[in-house]
Structure formats: C-alpha cells, structure tokens
Enzyme design. Structure first.
Site, mmCIF file in Angstrom:
data_model
loop_
_atom_site.group_PDB
_atom_site.id
_atom_site.type_symbol
_atom_site.label_atom_id
_atom_site.label_comp_id
_atom_site.label_asym_id
_atom_site.label_seq_id
_atom_site.Cartn_x
_atom_site.Cartn_y
_atom_site.Cartn_z
ATOM 1 N N HIS A 132 12.851 -4.312 4.441
ATOM 2 C CA HIS A 132 11.771 -3.367 4.718
ATOM 3 C C HIS A 132 12.093 -2.455 5.904
ATOM 4 C CE1 HIS A 132 7.398 -2.361 4.489
ATOM 5 N NE2 HIS A 132 7.548 -2.113 5.775
ATOM 6 N N ARG B 100 -3.041 18.531 17.446
ATOM 7 C CA ARG B 100 -1.937 17.968 16.646
ATOM 8 C C ARG B 100 -1.263 19.140 15.952
ATOM 9 N NH1 ARG B 100 -4.211 14.232 12.410
ATOM 10 N NH2 ARG B 100 -4.057 16.012 11.027
ATOM 11 N N ASP C 72 4.755 3.145 4.476
ATOM 12 C CA ASP C 72 5.461 2.467 3.385
ATOM 13 C C ASP C 72 5.970 3.427 2.316
ATOM 14 O OD1 ASP C 72 5.073 0.086 4.640
ATOM 15 O OD2 ASP C 72 4.200 -0.938 2.909
ATOM 16 N N SER D 56 -6.216 18.650 5.270
ATOM 17 C CA SER D 56 -5.742 18.298 3.935
ATOM 18 C C SER D 56 -6.773 18.668 2.866
ATOM 19 C CB SER D 56 -5.419 16.807 3.862
ATOM 20 O OG SER D 56 -6.540 16.032 4.258
ATOM 21 N N GLY E 121 4.552 2.678 10.292
ATOM 22 C CA GLY E 121 3.203 3.213 10.392
ATOM 23 C C GLY E 121 2.797 3.646 11.787
ATOM 24 N N HIS F 77 0.867 -1.189 0.000
ATOM 25 C CA HIS F 77 0.000 0.000 0.000
ATOM 26 C C HIS F 77 0.894 1.227 0.000
ATOM 27 C CE1 HIS F 77 0.579 0.651 4.401
ATOM 28 N NE2 HIS F 77 0.541 -0.650 4.465
ATOM 29 N N ASP G 20 5.738 -1.107 12.849
ATOM 30 C CA ASP G 20 4.704 -1.121 11.806
ATOM 31 C C ASP G 20 3.919 -2.419 11.878
ATOM 32 O OD1 ASP G 20 6.449 -2.981 10.703
ATOM 33 O OD2 ASP G 20 6.767 -1.901 8.814
#
Length: 612
Positions: A132, A525, A338, A557, A310, A11, A155
């Site tokens: 990874h 945040r 990722d 966003s 993640g 993903h 992750d």
C-alpha cells in the site's frame, strides 16, 4: 507496454493505465456510479481507461493491485489477539468478509476482470500486487518533477504502515523507515472527524475548514494525553482513548470524558467546542508534519520532498511545510488518497518491477491531473436534445467575453470542459465558478448551490503568472494542495468590535478585497492555472481579467453535497437544474437556467445522494 493499476475494496476505488511509462488515463469509480467514495471493483473506471487507450483487456501486459491483502489480514489477526478479549464483536463482523472474499482477492479480481473483458481467466494479463505505501510513494515520486527526492507517505493505515519515508532517485524507491498501526496520524485526525460529527474518510476536509473559526485550546490536552510526540516527529498514540483498533467506532468513553461530552450528532448544530477541537487537532497535525519534514531532510539531505497518502490532502499543513520547512520545494500527488494508489501501483511495475528508466524534466507528468473522460459535440448535443434543453453554441472568441460579463454581473456558472480531473479537487474541468470580489458569493454558493455547511471556504483559481500579486506564494500550485496567506495589501483590517467575534460570526466580516475566497484567517487554498495544461480555463481567466482587472475566480467542485463531481453532460445538466446555478457551459455550449424546460420538482438530489 500497457499496465493497468487498480485500487479497490476500501474507499475511493480507481483505475489507471500507464503505457510505456506515460500516464494515459486515470479515474475514480465514484464518478461513473455516482456513489461517493465508491469502494467496489472499479469496472467502469477500468473500462474507461481501456477505451481511452484504445485497447481491450487482453492487450494489457500487466494488471497490478495497490495492496497486499495477506499482510493486511495478518495485521488484523495480530491486532485482535493483542487486544483480546476486547473487540470480539468487531472480530466477528470483520471475519466473514475476509474469509469469503478478501483472503482470496486474487481470485476475486481475476473473476471480475474476466467478466469485464469478456474473456477467459487464462487470457488475462499477469496480476501483481504492490504494498500500500509502496504504491503511495510511487504515485508521489515517479510523476514528480524531481530526479532525486525524499518521499513521505502519511495516511490511516495500509497493511501495517501508517507513516513511511522513502528515498527516490531515478527509477528507484528505497524504503527508509515507517511507523506502524495502530499509531497513525491519519487515524488520529479521523478520530476528531468522527468526534466532531463528520464522516470518517469523507469529512476530514470539513474539519480542516472549520479550524480557523476556533482556538487551539485543546492542543495541550491532545499532546499530554493522546499522543507521545517526539522531537523528531515520530509518535505513539495512547490507545486507551481510541476504539478503532478493535471496535466499531473511532473513540470511546475515556475520549468523551477528556473532551467534556459525547461526540456531536451528525447534522446537529456546530458549537464553539467543535471549532476549538478542529483548531486543536489541526495545530497538532501541522506540528507533527513539520517535525517529520525536518527529520526527513536532516536524515536524507534531500532538497526536495514528495508527499502522498490521505494526510497529504491537508493543504494547510502542506502550506506551512513549504513556507517553514527546510525543503527547496515540495510536490504532492493530486490524487493523494487511495485512488492514487492505482496509479502508483502501475508506475511501480514500469519503473521497479520492469526496471525501466525515468527522466525528470522539471515538470511533473500528471498532465494537470486531467486524466478522465471528455465528451464530443455529438455526445453533448445528443443528450441535451434528448431532454429538450435550450442551448447556444459559441466559439471561444465570443464565449469567453460573454462568460466574463456574466461572472462580473454576479451570476454563478457551471463549467464542464476537457478531461475530468483525477483526484478530489475540481481544477477547471468540472467546476462551479463565481466572482471572488462578490461579498455574497460564499453564502450563495454554499447554501443555494452546494447545499452545504455555511462555514465551508471556497478556493481561488488564479493565472499562474499573477499568483504572487494576490497570495504570499512564489511558485506553482496547480492541484489546489497548498494554502497560502492573501497578500497583506489586499486584506481588510478588522475593527476592535469585529475582533471580539467568535465562531461562525467571523464569517460575516469581509477579510479582503476578494472576500469570496479569503478564509477567516486571511488564507486561501490556491490553484494556479497554466496555459499548457488547461488552455480554455486559462483563456476564461484572461477574459475575466480583461473585463475586471482581476485574474482570479472562485472555483468549487461541480456537485452538490454528497454527490461525486460530475462526469458526463447528463450529470452536469442534472446538477445544474437541481440547483440555483444561473448558467451552464459544456464545452462550446452555453445554457441559461431561465431558458430551460421545467424540471421535475420531485427529482431531489437529497433523495439520491447520502449526505457526506
């Protein structure tokens, strides 16, 4: 020397280009294809990186992939054997794609690259592979401002590792230890994402945002039944309750029995149970991250910590680790998932494979994470004219005070300028902006512009030098990856009646003098905005401060629910016209909704984007 990093086929596919150690460009494939979390070969992202660098594929010295597929295949086979005969149907569904494509990934990648570069395979650059978590660790440490640091990657799963710890010094990364599949903090959190009715690998941030509405009443149930958590933060999961190792779902019937019923159906009403589950898994996650942080500090003696993977996008846990943990400072890769693996893989080749030196200068090398495309006046006007858009071109001296006035009057503005952000956060390149003092702003933005769940909080952008005046934060947070409490003197105390409210009813009570960005637990945040990395966004904040005395804006966003963040002028205008946004800014061009030609009522975003 040009190094192309690639992440794909799981993903958030992405590409990054590093030239002589400098990050030239990086972008996710979803921004070009308009398919959220697009996992396909990142052909558009690669083409953009090459264009930004002014080169062709044959000018690339090395291409590198962020994963080792043979080791991942080994993990799948060993897992299915360990759980046999369970998981046979999952095995049958997984094997064809592996036997057809993923086992031969080197050939698949070379074929795709040759088509993209319009060249023969023999003319392609050498193709390398990192592990990874090695790519995650490199993305965290090499662009960081630290010469020496501990590195923690958390992750779902890479090849085998789900949690790993590294020691970074100079241009070297040394692996220390790891926790392997199926014992995964990321997959534990994703199991609750699934169980509460949200999408795995997409809805985890919703779970984090839902947590403050609940009470962590299931935390002990999780710790007593699902996870054996040691004092040092290491853990093992009780796989009797999970189905992800071999099945087609995250959880199973025993999990349902433990928490009193089946998973919530997506898009159904969110109840107090989901809120309490969110609060519980968030509490457990924070405790694990804090314990791991203390252990890593004790074992390495490092004053600084870098984070990727993640789980590093859990900004509530990050904030607690910064405030309560033992480190002098932490740095989180803004594309921690990722997508950032593409960048980490490229930096791995430069610093480790080629043994090139690295110097830290106290400032990170991510360039504010503004690593995507930007558009010229000619490109902008060509598109706007093609659709008959009505616009005015204004220089900043006139534009910024005008925008400050509009924001002060309660209007919502779509804001597209400069290079697109790399990573999941909008940081003032592709943002929707509003007035944080407006008590209606959160509900207006959620329901009329973003078309998303009403409980979702919004983040503040604040002038970097003013962050301590509004938030209990004494350092930079340029990537919106730290949650901090709003200053006590800005908070609005709750009455006894208000304190008795439960769940979503809490949303109706203003928490501070900046109600649009203050979550129900008095947190926010935070994004600090810096003149050196985003001068125009900084100037807008200065203009708003000059008019209102407030150096803070609501920043969310630029997209609707299920849509990737906008990339092009066309994306921005389309999103603007499909929503109840009032104004749009694309670089120097200002557009008012009331001036625009009629938009096709049948052009519905819900027909184009799958709900996330």
């Amino acid at each position: 020397m040009n190094i192309l990093g690639i992440s794909a086929y799981y993903h958030d596919s992405a590409a990054a280009l590093v030239r002589d150690g400098d990050i030239v460009a990086a972008a996710q494939e979803e921004r070009f294809t308009r398919k959220k979390h697009d996992a396909s070969f990142p052909g558009h992202a690669i083409a953009y990186c090459l264009k930004e660098a002014g080169i062709t594929l044959t000018d690339v010295d090395y291409a590198v992939f962020y994963d080792k597929p043979l080791i991942k295949f080994e993990r799948l086979l060993e897992t299915y054997l360990a759980y046999a005969p369970g998981g046979f149907h999952s095995f049958l569904s997984a094997m064809p794609v592996w036997l057809k494509e993923k086992l031969y990934l080197k050939s698949v990648l070379k074929k795709e690259l040759a088509v993209l570069g319009n060249c023969k395979k023999a003319d392609l650059p050498p193709l390398l592979f990192t592990e990874h978590h090695q790519a995650h660790a490199a993305s965290a440490f090499f662009p960081s401002p630290f010469d020496k640091a501990a590195v923690m990657c958390l992750d779902g799963v890479g090849e085998w590792a789900t949690s790993s710890v590294w020691l970074g010094e100079g241009n070297e990364l040394r692996p220390l230890w790891e926790i392997d599949f199926p014992h995964s903090l990321g997959l534990l959190y994703s199991a609750f994402t699934y169980y509460t009715g949200f999408k795995v690998n997409s809805g985890e941030y919703k779970l984090m945002g839902l947590a403050p509405y609940g009470e962590p009443k299931y935390a002990d149930v999780i710790l007593d039944n699902l996870i054996d958590l040691k004092e040092d933060g290491t853990f093992r999961l009780n796989m009797d309750y999970f189905d992800y190792a071999t099945g087609l779902t995250m959880t199973n019937g025993r999990f349902d029995d433990l928490f009193g019923g089946p998973p919530r159906k997506p898009e159904s009403r969110i109840t107090q149970r989901e809120m309490d589950l969110a609060a519980s898994i968030q509490r457990v996650t924070e405790e694990i991250v804090l314990r791991l942080g203390r252990t890593v500090h004790e074992e390495t003696g490092m004053e600084y910590l870098c984070l990727a993977g993640g789980v590093a996008l859990n900004c509530v846990a990050n904030g607690r680790l910064l405030r309560e943990g033992p480190f002098k400072d932490i740095w989180i890769q803004p594309a921690a998932g990722d997508a950032g693996g593409a960048l980490g893989a490229a930096l791995c080749v430069w610093h480790e494979y080629l043994d090139k030196p690295r110097q830290a200068h106290g400032r990170d090398k991510m360039k504010g994470s503004y690593l995507g495309p930007r558009f010229s006046d000619a490109e902008i006007t060509a598109y706007l004219d093609s659709v008959g858009a009505v616009y005015r071109r204004l220089e900043d001296e006139e534009l910024m005070p005008r925008l400050a006035e509009l924001l002060d009057q309660g209007y919502v503005i779509g804001w597209m300028q400069g290079r697109m952000e790399f990573g999941p956060r909008a940081l003032g390149g592709r943002s929707i902006l509003g007035d944080p003092r407006n008590s209606e702003m959160q509900s207006v933005m959620n329901l009329k512009i973003k078309y998303r769940e009403s409980f979702r909080p919004f983040a503040p952008s604040v002038l970097a030098e003013k962050v301590g005046d509004y938030f209990e934060l004494d350092r930079k947070s340029p990537y919106m990856l730290l949650v901090a409490p709003v200053k006590k003197e800005l908070r609005i105390p709750m009455s006894k009646e208000q304190q008795q409210l439960f769940g979503i009813d809490k949303l109706k009570v203003p928490r501070s003098k900046l109600p649009a960005i203050t979550h129900v637990d008095y947190s926010a945040r935070v994004q600090t905005v810096h003149e050196e990395t985003n001068p125009r966004y900084y100037r807008l904040l200065k203009a708003f401060e000059a008019r209102t005395g407030c150096p803070v804006l609501v920043n969310t966003s630029f997209n609707v629910r299920g849509e990737p963040i906008v990339c092009t002028p066309e994306d921005a205008y389309r999103c603007f016209m499909r929503t109840e946004m009032d104004y749009l800014v694309i670089e120097q061009y200002l557009l008012a909704k009331t001036d625009q030609p009629a938009w096709d009522k049948n052009d519905d975003w819900q027909d184009e984007f799958e709900l996330d």
